[in-house]
Scaffold this motif. Structure first.
Motif, PDB file in Angstrom:
ATOM      1  N   LEU A 163     -85.553 -15.839  22.431  1.00 34.10           N
ATOM      2  CA  LEU A 163     -84.287 -16.837  22.313  1.00 34.10           C
ATOM      3  C   LEU A 163     -83.343 -17.232  23.396  1.00 34.10           C
ATOM      4  N   PRO A 219     -84.836 -22.347  23.603  1.00 36.78           N
ATOM      5  CA  PRO A 219     -83.881 -22.679  23.681  1.00 36.78           C
ATOM      6  C   PRO A 219     -83.373 -23.210  25.860  1.00 36.78           C
ATOM      7  N   LEU A 264     -75.895 -18.124  19.760  1.00 39.61           N
ATOM      8  CA  LEU A 264     -77.749 -17.655  19.403  1.00 39.61           C
ATOM      9  C   LEU A 264     -77.438 -16.578  19.949  1.00 39.61           C
TER      10      LEU A 264
END
Length: 458
Positions: free
Chosen positions: A105, A109, A92
């Motif tokens: 980001l 998540p 990521l």
């Protein structure tokens, strides 16, 4: 910002440790019970209250609940420390190009992971934020690191409405409601309480999933906007290592501790039994604490690849549960006093007198947010406030599942103000509370609007 400094100073100056708060709340509950309740004639009321307190502390059902919550937190942390999770986090970070996309980001998540397990989401978000900071530093990408850290804390704003939410998954357990309410003075007969409230009505209801999706999308947009508008800050971070295990020559039975074959076999065995035992409940979308912990146990052993790595991860995670271990019995004692003395009935009567079917969930939301400041554990809060919420909802005809979710929403949203659960994140990211507070307070405001709107609509 003056506001965030003021809030930080208030917490530092006027709020002692959560354990001390639990002790003070215990003393306050005893005093209130003495003042506003009474015992049968010819009985010493003070001694009776102390007896209620002691019985509450050692309530077997609630002690099982405490252990279930500890396992949820520990196993979630253990999962983050596995190699596959490390690879996911490192993958990521490669997409980071500026503060705006870095914040998304981290935020997106983290909220998705926390919906599955709050302990997993808390540590995942912290490590992901740290690794994003390290990557940006290595690639000379200017970012607002405090915003990234605050984004890594967002899992705590959605967790209680998720799969590991203390209240929703506990009420889904057969018999919990009756056990919780059996000593409530003035409540309906125990037999009239439902056996359970399925997570199909709470966590996996269409309304809750819509609320969660709205929070994820809106908050992701907010962090992206902030990333575009806020200033960047220089960072000086050392590399955070997931696995600190030293390699050594293995002798005899030590090979079993490090055996990938044995741990894989046992992990598959646990997951096979999980499917055999819980597949019907899984199909019905009815999640319980034991079900969740059994799944995470199998996954954790399988993903770590050896018992040695698994146990090292457990050792690293075990410190997380110190607060739950020592504070939960005190919360159970408070609940015991309130339940058996009749205080819960008195307080619920008050809420019923000033509420109706529409306003009670809103009162529950705000009161849960306030209680969370003093009882920072969702499980502990459910033990103290849950009976009151259920009793009030029962009297007013508010659906019990809605009352449970109103408490869950109120509890989780003020985590953005409550610094207790931020401590692991601050330790990993090397940020200070006053650096992330300006952003978490904004997140709390946006979340509050979404949750209240949802309670009014649904």
């Amino acid at each position: 910002m003056n506001l965030t400094r003021t809030i930080e100073n208030i917490f530092r100056k006027y709020l002692p440790s959560p354990f001390t708060i639990a002790v003070l709340l215990t003393v306050l509950t005893i005093i209130l019970a003495l003042a506003f309740t009474s015992s049968p004639q010819n009985e010493n009321h003070f001694f009776n209250i102390l007896s209620y307190w002691e019985e509450g502390i050692w309530n077997n059902g609630l002690l099982v609940f405490a252990y279930q919550m500890m396992l949820i937190l520990v196993l979630g942390h253990v999962l983050v420390l596995s190699k596959p999770m490390e690879k996911l986090i490192m993958r990521l970070t490669k997409y980071v190009s500026n503060t705006a996309n870095a914040a998304v980001l981290v935020a997106l998540p983290t909220m998705l992971v926390a919906f599955f397990n709050w302990g997993l989401g808390l540590i995942f978000g912290a490590i992901l934020a740290r690794k994003v900071g390290e990557y940006a530093q290595k690639k000379n990408i200017a970012i607002n690191y405090p915003l990234i850290g605050a984004s890594g804390y967002l899992g705590l704003m959605v967790w209680h409405g998720g799969v590991s939410g203390s209240a929703p998954i506990k009420v889904a357990e057969n018999g919990h409601l009756k056990d919780l309410m059996q000593n409530i003075s003035g409540s309906a007969l125990t037999a009239q309480w439902p056996e359970a409230i399925s997570t199909k009505l709470t966590i996996f209801s269409v309304s809750n999933l819509m609320v969660f999706a709205t929070v994820v999308l809106v908050i992701s947009a907010v962090v992206y906007f902030l990333g575009r508008r806020t200033r960047t800050n220089p960072t000086n971070l050392k590399t955070y290592h997931f696995d600190k295990q030293e390699k050594k020559y293995l002798v005899g039975a030590e090979r079993l501790d490090h055996s990938t074959v044995l741990s894989t076999f046992f992990g598959i065995l646990v997951l096979s039994v999980f499917l055999l035992q819980y597949l019907p409940a899984l199909r019905a979308l009815n999640i319980t604490p034991n079900m969740l912990n059994f799944l995470m146990l199998g996954l954790a052993i399988l993903l770590h690849g050896s018992f040695k790595r698994f146990l090292l991860a457990v050792e690293a995670a075990i410190g997380d549960v110190a607060g739950i271990l020592i504070q939960f019995p005190l919360y159970f004692g408070i609940m015991g006093i309130m339940a058996q003395s009749g205080m819960i009935n008195q307080i619920s009567d008050f809420f019923v007198s000033i509420s109706n079917e529409t306003t009670l969930p809103i009162f529950t939301f705000f009161s849960a947010g306030l209680v969370n400041i003093f009882v920072p554990s969702g499980g502990g809060q459910w033990a103290v406030q849950g009976p009151l919420v259920l009793e009030s909802a029962s009297q007013l005809g508010v659906p019990l599942y809605k009352a449970v979710m109103a408490l869950a929403y109120g509890d989780q949203v003020t985590n953005m103000l409550q610094p207790f659960w931020a401590l692991p994140l601050l330790g990993i990211t090397k940020l200070k509370a006053n650096e992330i507070l300006p952003y978490t307070l904004l997140f709390m405001g946006v979340g509050t609007i979404i949750y209240i709107t949802a309670l009014l609509i649904f």
